[in-house]
Design an enzyme around this catalytic site. Structure first.
Site, PDB file in Angstrom:
ATOM      1  N   TRP A 256      -9.685 -42.685  49.367  1.00  0.00           N
ATOM      2  CA  TRP A 256      -8.590 -42.636  48.388  1.00  0.00           C
ATOM      3  C   TRP A 256      -9.120 -42.414  46.973  1.00  0.00           C
ATOM      4  O   TRP A 256      -8.475 -41.739  46.170  1.00  0.00           O
ATOM      5  CB  TRP A 256      -7.800 -43.944  48.472  1.00  0.00           C
ATOM      6  CG  TRP A 256      -6.567 -43.967  47.638  1.00  0.00           C
ATOM      7  CD1 TRP A 256      -6.405 -44.571  46.429  1.00  0.00           C
ATOM      8  CD2 TRP A 256      -5.318 -43.361  47.944  1.00  0.00           C
ATOM      9  NE1 TRP A 256      -5.133 -44.389  45.960  1.00  0.00           N
ATOM     10  CE2 TRP A 256      -4.435 -43.644  46.883  1.00  0.00           C
ATOM     11  CE3 TRP A 256      -4.846 -42.608  49.027  1.00  0.00           C
ATOM     12  CZ2 TRP A 256      -3.124 -43.196  46.861  1.00  0.00           C
ATOM     13  CZ3 TRP A 256      -3.540 -42.167  49.001  1.00  0.00           C
ATOM     14  CH2 TRP A 256      -2.695 -42.459  47.928  1.00  0.00           C
ATOM     15  N   GLU A 257     -10.278 -42.950  46.658  1.00  0.00           N
ATOM     16  CA  GLU A 257     -10.833 -42.869  45.304  1.00  0.00           C
ATOM     17  C   GLU A 257     -11.630 -41.598  45.039  1.00  0.00           C
ATOM     18  O   GLU A 257     -12.009 -41.319  43.901  1.00  0.00           O
ATOM     19  CB  GLU A 257     -11.725 -44.089  45.036  1.00  0.00           C
ATOM     20  CG  GLU A 257     -10.986 -45.405  44.977  1.00  0.00           C
ATOM     21  CD  GLU A 257     -10.652 -46.011  46.337  1.00  0.00           C
ATOM     22  OE1 GLU A 257      -9.731 -46.860  46.386  1.00  0.00           O
ATOM     23  OE2 GLU A 257     -11.293 -45.638  47.352  1.00  0.00           O
TER      24      GLU A 257
ATOM     25  N   HIS B  85      -1.045 -45.508  57.547  1.00  0.00           N
ATOM     26  CA  HIS B  85      -2.037 -45.520  56.468  1.00  0.00           C
ATOM     27  C   HIS B  85      -2.971 -44.310  56.576  1.00  0.00           C
ATOM     28  O   HIS B  85      -3.328 -43.697  55.577  1.00  0.00           O
ATOM     29  CB  HIS B  85      -2.824 -46.829  56.510  1.00  0.00           C
ATOM     30  CG  HIS B  85      -3.830 -46.970  55.430  1.00  0.00           C
ATOM     31  ND1 HIS B  85      -3.481 -47.249  54.128  1.00  0.00           N
ATOM     32  CD2 HIS B  85      -5.179 -46.879  55.439  1.00  0.00           C
ATOM     33  CE1 HIS B  85      -4.568 -47.321  53.384  1.00  0.00           C
ATOM     34  NE2 HIS B  85      -5.614 -47.096  54.158  1.00  0.00           N
TER      35      HIS B  85
END
Length: 159
Positions: A61-62, A92
């Site tokens: 995600w980062e 997710h």
């Protein structure tokens, strides 16, 4: 422009002065570490030794945030993003894998710096292992070679 000849991996070399970043998630660390090792080996085999920075983020995600910061700095010919998202029991997986890919593409298009997507999005851990040095090769090495090739291509185009 004329057609470009096919690039041979045997003579693929990084443009002089090109610097690369490998950004990798710590999530699913054993798999991602194998991807990073594959990328390092591919870069070294094609003439990139001291011009490689490896940075880590918590998860896939980062990755787009770090890619954006590095691309905006203007010091990299290409950025290689590596990670591993394995499907679980919830949605997710879709959110992380899809948005990571979209974010990486957005960084590349917004900045003009190639961002290679080496984030595995797989059904099972065995699938990831097969793509991280197993029966299906090493995606880290594949995207490192793509980074060198696109850097060489872009470096040879008129400004």
């Amino acid at each position: 422009m004329s057609d470009q000849p096919a690039v041979s991996l045997n003579n693929l070399r990084s443009p002089p002065g090109a610097r690369y970043a490998v950004i990798a998630s710590r999530w699913n660390g054993a798999i991602v570490d194998t991807l990073v090792a594959g990328a390092r080996d591919a870069f070294a085999a094609h003439g990139v030794t001291g011009a490689l920075d490896v940075l880590r983020v918590p998860g896939a995600w980062e990755l787009p945030v770090l890619a954006r910061r590095l691309a905006a700095g203007g010091g990299y010919a290409a950025i290689v993003a590596l990670g591993c998202v394995i499907r679980g029991q919830t949605r997710h997986y879709e959110h992380v894998a899809d948005q990571c890919a979209a974010g990486l593409m957005r960084v590349a298009l917004d900045t003009g710096v190639p961002v290679m997507n080496g984030v595995l999005a797989v059904e099972h851990e065995a699938d990831a292992r097969a793509r991280a040095g197993g029966a299906r090769g090493n995606k880290g090495a594949d995207v490192a070679l793509a980074a060198i090739e696109i850097a060489a291509l872009l470096g040879g185009l008129p400004a």
